[in-house]
Design a protein around this motif. Structure first.
Motif, PDB file in Angstrom:
ATOM      1  N   SER A 179      28.091  55.656  45.264  1.00 20.94           N
ATOM      2  CA  SER A 179      28.281  54.225  45.517  1.00 20.94           C
ATOM      3  C   SER A 179      26.971  53.470  45.335  1.00 20.94           C
ATOM      4  N   GLN A 180      25.877  54.056  45.830  1.00 18.30           N
ATOM      5  CA  GLN A 180      24.556  53.442  45.673  1.00 18.30           C
ATOM      6  C   GLN A 180      24.190  53.297  44.205  1.00 18.30           C
ATOM      7  N   LEU A 181      24.462  54.327  43.436  1.00 19.71           N
ATOM      8  CA  LEU A 181      24.152  54.318  41.997  1.00 19.71           C
ATOM      9  C   LEU A 181      24.868  53.172  41.291  1.00 19.71           C
ATOM     10  N   ILE A 182      26.157  53.023  41.584  1.00 25.66           N
ATOM     11  CA  ILE A 182      26.945  51.959  40.943  1.00 25.66           C
ATOM     12  C   ILE A 182      26.477  50.583  41.394  1.00 25.66           C
ATOM     13  N   ASN A 183      26.230  50.442  42.681  1.00 28.13           N
ATOM     14  CA  ASN A 183      25.824  49.134  43.208  1.00 28.13           C
ATOM     15  C   ASN A 183      24.479  48.679  42.651  1.00 28.13           C
ATOM     16  N   GLU A 184      23.520  49.587  42.602  1.00 25.42           N
ATOM     17  CA  GLU A 184      22.157  49.210  42.219  1.00 25.42           C
ATOM     18  C   GLU A 184      21.965  49.098  40.714  1.00 25.42           C
ATOM     19  N   HIS A 185      22.647  49.941  39.941  1.00 22.07           N
ATOM     20  CA  HIS A 185      22.410  49.962  38.498  1.00 22.07           C
ATOM     21  C   HIS A 185      23.448  49.197  37.690  1.00 22.07           C
ATOM     22  N   PHE A 186      24.591  48.873  38.294  1.00 22.15           N
ATOM     23  CA  PHE A 186      25.609  48.107  37.566  1.00 22.15           C
ATOM     24  C   PHE A 186      25.973  46.825  38.298  1.00 22.15           C
ATOM     25  N   GLU A 187      25.443  46.661  39.499  1.00 19.71           N
ATOM     26  CA  GLU A 187      25.591  45.442  40.312  1.00 19.71           C
ATOM     27  C   GLU A 187      27.044  45.087  40.569  1.00 19.71           C
ATOM     28  N   VAL A 188      27.884  46.096  40.738  1.00 22.66           N
ATOM     29  CA  VAL A 188      29.291  45.910  41.107  1.00 22.66           C
ATOM     30  C   VAL A 188      29.655  47.035  42.058  1.00 22.66           C
ATOM     31  N   ASN A 189      30.822  46.909  42.706  1.00 28.97           N
ATOM     32  CA  ASN A 189      31.288  48.017  43.526  1.00 28.97           C
ATOM     33  C   ASN A 189      32.099  48.992  42.671  1.00 28.97           C
ATOM     34  N   PHE A 190      32.558  50.074  43.275  1.00 27.58           N
ATOM     35  CA  PHE A 190      33.257  51.119  42.515  1.00 27.58           C
ATOM     36  C   PHE A 190      34.484  50.570  41.794  1.00 27.58           C
ATOM     37  N   PHE A 191      35.315  49.796  42.495  1.00 25.33           N
ATOM     38  CA  PHE A 191      36.563  49.309  41.904  1.00 25.33           C
ATOM     39  C   PHE A 191      36.294  48.361  40.739  1.00 25.33           C
ATOM     40  N   GLU A 192      35.333  47.485  40.904  1.00 27.64           N
ATOM     41  CA  GLU A 192      34.983  46.579  39.804  1.00 27.64           C
ATOM     42  C   GLU A 192      34.430  47.353  38.608  1.00 27.64           C
ATOM     43  N   PHE A 193      33.623  48.370  38.904  1.00 33.60           N
ATOM     44  CA  PHE A 193      33.035  49.193  37.847  1.00 33.60           C
ATOM     45  C   PHE A 193      34.117  49.856  37.004  1.00 33.60           C
ATOM     46  N   VAL A 194      35.072  50.485  37.663  1.00 33.38           N
ATOM     47  CA  VAL A 194      36.146  51.184  36.946  1.00 33.38           C
ATOM     48  C   VAL A 194      37.066  50.190  36.248  1.00 33.38           C
ATOM     49  N   ASN A 195      37.421  49.124  36.935  1.00 30.53           N
ATOM     50  CA  ASN A 195      38.343  48.142  36.353  1.00 30.53           C
ATOM     51  C   ASN A 195      37.761  47.442  35.134  1.00 30.53           C
ATOM     52  N   ASN A 196      36.448  47.266  35.085  1.00 31.53           N
ATOM     53  CA  ASN A 196      35.830  46.663  33.907  1.00 31.53           C
ATOM     54  C   ASN A 196      36.075  47.522  32.661  1.00 31.53           C
ATOM     55  N   TYR A 197      35.961  48.829  32.821  1.00 28.19           N
ATOM     56  CA  TYR A 197      36.252  49.733  31.697  1.00 28.19           C
ATOM     57  C   TYR A 197      37.733  49.677  31.327  1.00 28.19           C
ATOM     58  N   ARG A 198      38.584  49.612  32.337  1.00 23.26           N
ATOM     59  CA  ARG A 198      40.030  49.570  32.083  1.00 23.26           C
ATOM     60  C   ARG A 198      40.434  48.283  31.365  1.00 23.26           C
ATOM     61  N   ILE A 199      39.835  47.173  31.758  1.00 23.19           N
ATOM     62  CA  ILE A 199      40.164  45.893  31.118  1.00 23.19           C
ATOM     63  C   ILE A 199      39.649  45.875  29.681  1.00 23.19           C
ATOM     64  N   ASP A 200      38.465  46.441  29.451  1.00 22.26           N
ATOM     65  CA  ASP A 200      37.948  46.535  28.077  1.00 22.26           C
ATOM     66  C   ASP A 200      38.903  47.347  27.204  1.00 22.26           C
ATOM     67  N   GLU A 201      39.460  48.407  27.783  1.00 25.78           N
ATOM     68  CA  GLU A 201      40.427  49.225  27.045  1.00 25.78           C
ATOM     69  C   GLU A 201      41.710  48.434  26.788  1.00 25.78           C
ATOM     70  N   ALA A 202      42.136  47.666  27.788  1.00 28.90           N
ATOM     71  CA  ALA A 202      43.346  46.846  27.630  1.00 28.90           C
ATOM     72  C   ALA A 202      43.152  45.791  26.545  1.00 28.90           C
ATOM     73  N   ILE A 203      41.972  45.195  26.497  1.00 28.62           N
ATOM     74  CA  ILE A 203      41.670  44.187  25.469  1.00 28.62           C
ATOM     75  C   ILE A 203      41.757  44.799  24.080  1.00 28.62           C
ATOM     76  N   LYS A 204      41.246  46.037  23.931  1.00 30.36           N
ATOM     77  CA  LYS A 204      41.340  46.713  22.629  1.00 30.36           C
ATOM     78  C   LYS A 204      42.797  46.909  22.222  1.00 30.36           C
ATOM     79  N   LEU A 205      43.631  47.295  23.189  1.00 31.52           N
ATOM     80  CA  LEU A 205      45.046  47.513  22.886  1.00 31.52           C
ATOM     81  C   LEU A 205      45.750  46.196  22.562  1.00 31.52           C
ATOM     82  N   LEU A 206      45.375  45.134  23.257  1.00 28.21           N
ATOM     83  CA  LEU A 206      45.968  43.827  22.984  1.00 28.21           C
ATOM     84  C   LEU A 206      45.554  43.297  21.616  1.00 28.21           C
TER      85      LEU A 206
END
Length: 370
Positions: free
Chosen positions: A299-326
Motif C-alpha cells: 500500500s505504501q509503495l502504491i501511495n508514494e510512487h503512484f499517488e493513488v490508493n490500491f483501488f484507483e491504481f488497479v482501476n486506472n489500468y482497467r479503464i485504459d484496457e476498456a478504452i482500447k476495447l472501445l
C-alpha cells in the motif's frame, strides 16, 4: 546387537518428525505456487526419511521389517540435488515443466536400475540375502562398483551445488532481494550438507571414523531442517513458494529507496506485462504475495510512487484496457462484456471509474469516437 538410544539420536529423531510435518504443510498450502510447494514438500519428506533411516542405523534397530530399509537411503541422496534445483528454477522462472526437465530424473532411474530388483523382494528373501551376504545376485553394481557408489553420489551432489549457484547468478536479477536471500540460504545449506557428506565418507575411507563424528551427517541435516523451520515459523508466507524474508531494516519502517525502486519496477511489470488487473479477484493481499511484500508496504509503495490508493491504481489500468476495447472498431464486445473483460465485478464500479478518468460515460465515449 542391542538397540541403543542416546540424546543425539532422540534429537535427530525429533528433527526428522519436524521435517515430515513441514513437508506435509507444503503439500497442504493452497496459496502461492502449488507446484513449487509440492516439490519442496517432496524434498523435506525425503529428508525426513533419510534422517529416520540414520536413526535406525545409529541405534542398531532390528525391527521385523528393517531389511526393507536396506539401500533405500540412496533414493533421497540422489534426489536432493535435482529436487532443489527444480524448486529454485521454479521460484526464479515460474514456468511450467518441459521435456528437458525429465533429465533430472536420471539419477533416480539409475538407483532403481541398481537396487530396484532388491527393493521389491519378499521380506523372507531379504532376510536370507542379508544373512548370506548374497546381495550381488539381486543388485546391479555395473557399471559402478559397490565401493564407488557413495563417491559417485557425492560427485552428483557437487554437480548440483554448481548448477544451482550458476542458475542463481544468471537469474537473480529477475527476483527481489528477499527471494534472493531465501535461495542463497537454501544453497548454502545444501552446499554445507554436501561438504559434510563428502567429509563423512572420506573419514570412513581413511579409517578415521569415531562415534562422535559418525553423527556428522545428522548434525548437517538438523541444521538444514532448523533453517527451514526458522523461516517457516518466523515468516509463514514462506509457504507461498516465493518467500519474503523478514528483514529487520524495514520490518517496522518504510521501504528503503533501493527496494522501493525495485518493487516499483516489478509492480509495473506485473500490471503491464502480466496484466494482473484483468483478474476480478485481485486484492491488495494477492498483489502483496506477487511482490513478496507485506500488505502495508505494498500500500505504501502504491501511495508514494503512484499517488493513488490500491483501488484507483488497479482501476486506472482497467479503464485504459476498456478504452482500447472501445476504440477497437473490429471488437464486437458490448459495454457489459467489456465490464467483465477488464476485471470489474459490476456495472456501477465500472461507470464510476470510467467517468472519473475520462469525464464521460462509456456509452458517450463510444458514440464520440464512432
Amino acid at each position: 546387537m542391542e538397540t541403543t538410544i542416546n540424546i543425539w539420536i532422540m534429537l535427530f529423531f525429533a528433527f526428522a518428525i519436524q521435517a515430515f510435518v513441514l513437508g506435509i504443510l507444503f503439500f497442504l498450502k493452497r496459496k502461492g505456487d502449488r507446484v513449487a510447494n509440492n516439490i519442496f514438500g517432496v524434498f523435506l519428506l525425503l529428508f525426513s526419511y533419510n534422517q529416520l533411516f540414520n536413526c535406525a542405523y545409529w541405534s542398531a534397530y532390528e525391527g521385523a521389517y528393517v531389511e526393507h530399509m536396506s539401500f533405500t537411503n540412496f533414493i533421497p541422496w540422489v534426489s536432493y540435488g535435482p529436487l532443489l534445483y527444480i524448486y529454485i528454477k521454479r521460484v526464479l522462472h515460474k514456468t511450467p515443466f518441459t521435456w528437458r526437465d525429465l533429465r533430472h530424473l536420471i539419477p533416480v532411474v539409475w538407483i532403481f536400475w541398481v537396487f530396484g530388483r532388491f527393493y521389491f523382494l519378499p521380506h523372507a528373501t531379504k532376510v536370507e540375502v542379508s544373512a548370506t551376504n548374497t546381495y550381488a545376485e539381486y543388485v546391479n553394481w555395473w557399471p559402478i562398483p559397490r565401493q564407488y557408489m557413495t563417491y559417485t553420489i557425492t560427485f552428483l551432489m557437487l554437480i548440483y551445488v554448481v548448477k544451482i549457484y550458476s542458475l542463481y547468478k544468471r537469474e537473480k536479477n529477475k527476483v527481489t532481494e528477499l527471494q534472493r536471500f531465501w535461495i542463497r540460504s537454501l544453497w548454502i545449506c545444501f552446499t554445507g550438507y554436501t561438504f559434510v557428506f563428502f567429509t563423512y565418507f572420506m573419514l570412513i575411507y581413511f579409517q578415521l571414523m569415531t562415534i562422535s563424528n559418525d553423527y556428522l551427517i545428522g548434525y548437517a541435516m538438523v541444521f538444514f531442517i532448523g533453517i527451514v523451520s526458522y523461516f517457516s515459523f518466523m515468516q509463514p508466507s514462506i509457504f507461498s513458494g516465493t518467500i519474503p524474508i523478514p528483514f529487520a531494516k524495514y520490518q517496522n519502517n518504510g521501504l528503503s529507496s533501493s527496494i522501493a525502486v525495485e518493487m516499483k519496477d516489478k509492480l509495473v511489470s506485473l500490471m503491464e506485462a502480466d496484466k494482473l488487473y484483468l483478474d476480478n479477484s485481485l486484492t491488495l493481499d494477492v498483489l502483496s504475495e506477487h511482490l513478496n511484500l507485506s500488505r502495508h508496504h505494498t500500500s505504501q509503495l502504491i501511495n508514494e510512487h503512484f499517488e493513488v490508493n490500491f483501488f484507483e491504481f488497479v482501476n486506472n489500468y482497467r479503464i485504459d484496457e476498456a478504452i482500447k476495447l472501445l476504440q477497437d472498431k473490429k471488437s464486437r464486445l458490448n459495454i457489459n462484456q467489456i465490464i467483465y473483460a477488464t476485471g470489474f465485478n459490476n456495472r456501477t464500479s465500472f461507470y464510476n471509474a470510467f467517468k472519473k478518468k475520462t469525464g464521460i460515460s462509456p456509452k458517450s465515449y463510444r458514440n464520440k469516437i464512432t
